[in-house]
Design a protein around this motif. Structure first.
Motif, PDB file in Angstrom:
ATOM      1  N   ARG A 120     -21.439  36.743   8.265  1.00  0.00           N
ATOM      2  CA  ARG A 120     -21.657  35.482   8.987  1.00  0.00           C
ATOM      3  C   ARG A 120     -21.351  34.294   8.081  1.00  0.00           C
ATOM      4  NH1 ARG A 120     -25.379  33.561  12.949  1.00  0.00           N
ATOM      5  NH2 ARG A 120     -24.598  35.281  14.216  1.00  0.00           N
ATOM      6  N   ALA A 121     -21.827  34.312   6.845  1.00  0.00           N
ATOM      7  CA  ALA A 121     -21.591  33.198   5.922  1.00  0.00           C
ATOM      8  C   ALA A 121     -20.103  33.009   5.662  1.00  0.00           C
ATOM      9  CB  ALA A 121     -22.349  33.425   4.619  1.00  0.00           C
ATOM     10  N   LEU A 122     -19.371  34.103   5.525  1.00  0.00           N
ATOM     11  CA  LEU A 122     -17.944  34.023   5.225  1.00  0.00           C
ATOM     12  C   LEU A 122     -17.120  33.468   6.382  1.00  0.00           C
ATOM     13  CD1 LEU A 122     -17.418  37.242   3.096  1.00  0.00           C
ATOM     14  CD2 LEU A 122     -17.381  34.858   2.306  1.00  0.00           C
ATOM     15  N   GLU A 123     -17.729  33.317   7.541  1.00  0.00           N
ATOM     16  CA  GLU A 123     -17.051  32.628   8.642  1.00  0.00           C
ATOM     17  C   GLU A 123     -16.921  31.138   8.338  1.00  0.00           C
ATOM     18  OE1 GLU A 123     -19.290  33.456  12.188  1.00  0.00           O
ATOM     19  OE2 GLU A 123     -18.834  35.602  12.131  1.00  0.00           O
ATOM     20  N   ASP A 124     -17.827  30.616   7.484  1.00  0.00           N
ATOM     21  CA  ASP A 124     -17.888  29.177   7.228  1.00  0.00           C
ATOM     22  C   ASP A 124     -17.600  28.759   5.791  1.00  0.00           C
ATOM     23  OD1 ASP A 124     -18.727  28.686   9.909  1.00  0.00           O
ATOM     24  OD2 ASP A 124     -20.766  29.244   9.344  1.00  0.00           O
ATOM     25  N   VAL A 125     -17.708  29.687   4.851  1.00  0.00           N
ATOM     26  CA  VAL A 125     -17.526  29.337   3.436  1.00  0.00           C
ATOM     27  C   VAL A 125     -16.484  30.268   2.823  1.00  0.00           C
ATOM     28  CG1 VAL A 125     -19.900  28.454   3.237  1.00  0.00           C
ATOM     29  CG2 VAL A 125     -19.415  30.839   2.626  1.00  0.00           C
ATOM     30  N   PRO A 126     -15.836  29.828   1.723  1.00  0.00           N
ATOM     31  CA  PRO A 126     -14.782  30.661   1.131  1.00  0.00           C
ATOM     32  C   PRO A 126     -15.282  31.879   0.372  1.00  0.00           C
ATOM     33  CG  PRO A 126     -14.997  28.596  -0.068  1.00  0.00           C
ATOM     34  CD  PRO A 126     -15.912  28.501   1.120  1.00  0.00           C
ATOM     35  N   SER A 127     -16.531  31.824  -0.148  1.00  0.00           N
ATOM     36  CA  SER A 127     -17.036  32.984  -0.881  1.00  0.00           C
ATOM     37  C   SER A 127     -18.557  32.986  -0.877  1.00  0.00           C
ATOM     38  CB  SER A 127     -16.520  32.999  -2.324  1.00  0.00           C
ATOM     39  OG  SER A 127     -17.010  31.865  -3.031  1.00  0.00           O
ATOM     40  N   VAL A 128     -19.103  34.161  -1.114  1.00  0.00           N
ATOM     41  CA  VAL A 128     -20.551  34.352  -1.206  1.00  0.00           C
ATOM     42  C   VAL A 128     -20.821  35.097  -2.496  1.00  0.00           C
ATOM     43  CG1 VAL A 128     -22.573  35.459  -0.166  1.00  0.00           C
ATOM     44  CG2 VAL A 128     -20.857  34.408   1.299  1.00  0.00           C
ATOM     45  N   VAL A 129     -21.861  34.675  -3.214  1.00  0.00           N
ATOM     46  CA  VAL A 129     -22.257  35.339  -4.440  1.00  0.00           C
ATOM     47  C   VAL A 129     -23.664  35.890  -4.295  1.00  0.00           C
ATOM     48  CG1 VAL A 129     -20.766  33.924  -5.902  1.00  0.00           C
ATOM     49  CG2 VAL A 129     -23.140  33.219  -5.519  1.00  0.00           C
ATOM     50  N   ALA A 130     -24.001  36.808  -5.176  1.00  0.00           N
ATOM     51  CA  ALA A 130     -25.356  37.347  -5.291  1.00  0.00           C
ATOM     52  C   ALA A 130     -25.583  37.660  -6.756  1.00  0.00           C
ATOM     53  CB  ALA A 130     -25.520  38.608  -4.448  1.00  0.00           C
ATOM     54  N   TRP A 157     -33.281  34.191 -17.854  1.00  0.00           N
ATOM     55  CA  TRP A 157     -34.670  34.622 -17.710  1.00  0.00           C
ATOM     56  C   TRP A 157     -34.970  35.812 -18.620  1.00  0.00           C
ATOM     57  CZ3 TRP A 157     -36.716  30.719 -15.250  1.00  0.00           C
ATOM     58  CH2 TRP A 157     -36.005  30.086 -14.253  1.00  0.00           C
ATOM     59  N   ASP A 158     -34.347  35.837 -19.788  1.00  0.00           N
ATOM     60  CA  ASP A 158     -34.541  36.896 -20.782  1.00  0.00           C
ATOM     61  C   ASP A 158     -34.159  38.280 -20.267  1.00  0.00           C
ATOM     62  OD1 ASP A 158     -35.504  35.114 -22.746  1.00  0.00           O
ATOM     63  OD2 ASP A 158     -37.513  35.187 -21.875  1.00  0.00           O
ATOM     64  N   ALA A 159     -33.208  38.321 -19.349  1.00  0.00           N
ATOM     65  CA  ALA A 159     -32.752  39.609 -18.814  1.00  0.00           C
ATOM     66  C   ALA A 159     -31.246  39.542 -18.553  1.00  0.00           C
ATOM     67  CB  ALA A 159     -33.493  39.948 -17.529  1.00  0.00           C
ATOM     68  N   HIS A 160     -30.589  40.682 -18.691  1.00  0.00           N
ATOM     69  CA  HIS A 160     -29.166  40.774 -18.370  1.00  0.00           C
ATOM     70  C   HIS A 160     -29.007  40.700 -16.856  1.00  0.00           C
ATOM     71  CE1 HIS A 160     -27.685  41.702 -22.395  1.00  0.00           C
ATOM     72  NE2 HIS A 160     -28.862  42.282 -22.562  1.00  0.00           N
ATOM     73  N   GLN A 161     -28.143  39.801 -16.414  1.00  0.00           N
ATOM     74  CA  GLN A 161     -27.898  39.570 -14.997  1.00  0.00           C
ATOM     75  C   GLN A 161     -26.442  39.900 -14.681  1.00  0.00           C
ATOM     76  OE1 GLN A 161     -30.529  38.407 -13.117  1.00  0.00           O
ATOM     77  NE2 GLN A 161     -31.818  38.057 -14.908  1.00  0.00           N
ATOM     78  N   VAL A 162     -26.180  40.199 -13.419  1.00  0.00           N
ATOM     79  CA  VAL A 162     -24.811  40.378 -12.953  1.00  0.00           C
ATOM     80  C   VAL A 162     -24.619  39.539 -11.694  1.00  0.00           C
ATOM     81  CG1 VAL A 162     -24.298  42.622 -13.981  1.00  0.00           C
ATOM     82  CG2 VAL A 162     -25.481  42.531 -11.811  1.00  0.00           C
ATOM     83  N   LEU A 163     -23.463  38.912 -11.627  1.00  0.00           N
ATOM     84  CA  LEU A 163     -23.103  38.117 -10.466  1.00  0.00           C
ATOM     85  C   LEU A 163     -22.025  38.864  -9.704  1.00  0.00           C
ATOM     86  CD1 LEU A 163     -22.768  34.419  -9.986  1.00  0.00           C
ATOM     87  CD2 LEU A 163     -20.733  35.776  -9.505  1.00  0.00           C
ATOM     88  N   TYR A 164     -22.249  39.021  -8.423  1.00  0.00           N
ATOM     89  CA  TYR A 164     -21.282  39.653  -7.535  1.00  0.00           C
ATOM     90  C   TYR A 164     -20.712  38.576  -6.626  1.00  0.00           C
ATOM     91  CZ  TYR A 164     -22.665  44.348  -8.860  1.00  0.00           C
ATOM     92  OH  TYR A 164     -22.890  45.506  -9.551  1.00  0.00           O
ATOM     93  N   ARG A 165     -19.478  38.786  -6.178  1.00  0.00           N
ATOM     94  CA  ARG A 165     -18.842  37.805  -5.299  1.00  0.00           C
ATOM     95  C   ARG A 165     -18.022  38.541  -4.239  1.00  0.00           C
ATOM     96  NH1 ARG A 165     -16.566  34.863  -8.935  1.00  0.00           N
ATOM     97  NH2 ARG A 165     -18.066  33.165  -8.845  1.00  0.00           N
ATOM     98  N   ARG A 166     -17.999  37.946  -3.071  1.00  0.00           N
ATOM     99  CA  ARG A 166     -17.091  38.404  -2.015  1.00  0.00           C
ATOM    100  C   ARG A 166     -16.413  37.176  -1.458  1.00  0.00           C
ATOM    101  NH1 ARG A 166     -18.591  41.798   3.436  1.00  0.00           N
ATOM    102  NH2 ARG A 166     -16.654  41.373   4.524  1.00  0.00           N
ATOM    103  N   THR A 167     -15.090  37.255  -1.372  1.00  0.00           N
ATOM    104  CA  THR A 167     -14.287  36.130  -0.888  1.00  0.00           C
ATOM    105  C   THR A 167     -13.859  36.419   0.533  1.00  0.00           C
ATOM    106  OG1 THR A 167     -13.525  35.774  -3.144  1.00  0.00           O
ATOM    107  CG2 THR A 167     -12.228  34.754  -1.394  1.00  0.00           C
ATOM    108  N   ALA A 168     -13.854  35.379   1.342  1.00  0.00           N
ATOM    109  CA  ALA A 168     -13.410  35.523   2.725  1.00  0.00           C
ATOM    110  C   ALA A 168     -11.935  35.907   2.750  1.00  0.00           C
ATOM    111  CB  ALA A 168     -13.621  34.212   3.483  1.00  0.00           C
ATOM    112  N   PRO A 169     -11.541  36.766   3.684  1.00  0.00           N
ATOM    113  CA  PRO A 169     -10.126  37.159   3.773  1.00  0.00           C
ATOM    114  C   PRO A 169      -9.243  35.914   3.912  1.00  0.00           C
ATOM    115  CG  PRO A 169     -11.468  38.465   5.266  1.00  0.00           C
ATOM    116  CD  PRO A 169     -12.351  37.376   4.719  1.00  0.00           C
ATOM    117  N   GLY A 170      -8.170  35.898   3.104  1.00  0.00           N
ATOM    118  CA  GLY A 170      -7.226  34.787   3.180  1.00  0.00           C
ATOM    119  C   GLY A 170      -7.689  33.523   2.474  1.00  0.00           C
ATOM    120  N   LYS A 171      -8.813  33.569   1.772  1.00  0.00           N
ATOM    121  CA  LYS A 171      -9.334  32.359   1.109  1.00  0.00           C
ATOM    122  C   LYS A 171      -9.479  32.590  -0.390  1.00  0.00           C
ATOM    123  CE  LYS A 171     -11.825  30.697   5.118  1.00  0.00           C
ATOM    124  NZ  LYS A 171     -13.099  30.260   5.653  1.00  0.00           N
ATOM    125  N   ARG A 172      -8.584  33.263  -1.010  1.00  0.00           N
ATOM    126  CA  ARG A 172      -8.648  33.550  -2.436  1.00  0.00           C
ATOM    127  C   ARG A 172      -8.339  32.351  -3.203  1.00  0.00           C
ATOM    128  NH1 ARG A 172      -9.875  38.673  -2.444  1.00  0.00           N
ATOM    129  NH2 ARG A 172      -8.928  40.055  -0.969  1.00  0.00           N
TER     130      ARG A 172
END
Length: 172
Positions: A120-130, A157-172
């Motif tokens: 749903r978010a990718l209908e309106d924005v170019p990418s979503v992260v977590a 926050w004193d911890a190893h973090q990872v960022l994930y991303r998904r880009t909307a199709p055609g919006k690279r």
């Protein structure tokens, strides 16, 4: 002269999946949401249970908050989790975050809800992260299962973090 009505903020329509409804948080949902904030297992990779004073503030603000969605199981109306989609505060992207009650883990509910929220978010924005802790293997698997890719690693926050991303199709 009468005061014109304040502009209303549109509330997104509920998001319906095969087994779930993602909808604005209602007053009756507050006990389940409070459990999410205070359960040590839910909060293990989120900095631990939220302090009582902060919980009380959140309880007043969560009902109807435009970015937060209660995840309701359609077969019995149980509120099983919370999904939030909002600006990430780091780089101007949109971030998805989620918490589910432990008794509903391992049944595909989180994957179903997060996949729908991201789509749903990718209908309106170019990418979503977590962002999740590197040690949170379950969350990392979920993010990969909904099509998100590891984008970067860092310490916060004193911890190893990872960022994930998904880009909307055609919006690279």
């Amino acid at each position: 002269m009468p005061t014109p009505p304040a502009p209303s903020v549109p509330v997104p329509a509920p998001l319906v999946t095969e087994r779930l409804v993602l909808r604005p948080v209602r007053t009756r949902d507050v006990p389940a949401v409070t459990r999410l904030w205070t359960d040590p297992e839910v909060r293990r990779h989120l900095g631990g249970p939220v302090a009582d004073a902060v919980v009380r503030i959140r309880q007043r603000r969560i009902v109807g908050a435009s970015q937060c969605r209660a995840v309701e199981r359609t077969r019995d109306g149980a509120v099983i989790g919370l999904v939030t989609v909002e600006p990430d505060g780091r780089g101007g992207e949109t971030e998805v975050s989620y918490q589910f009650l432990p008794e509903y883990w391992g049944q595909g509910y989180a994957r179903e809800a997060v996949a729908a929220a991201v789509a749903r978010a990718l209908e309106d924005v170019p990418s979503v992260v977590a962002v999740t802790q590197e040690a949170n293997v379950r969350s990392r698997r979920l993010l990969e299962a909904v099509g998100m890719a590891h984008a970067e690693s860092f310490v916060e926050w004193d911890a190893h973090q990872v960022l994930y991303r998904r880009t909307a199709p055609g919006k690279r």
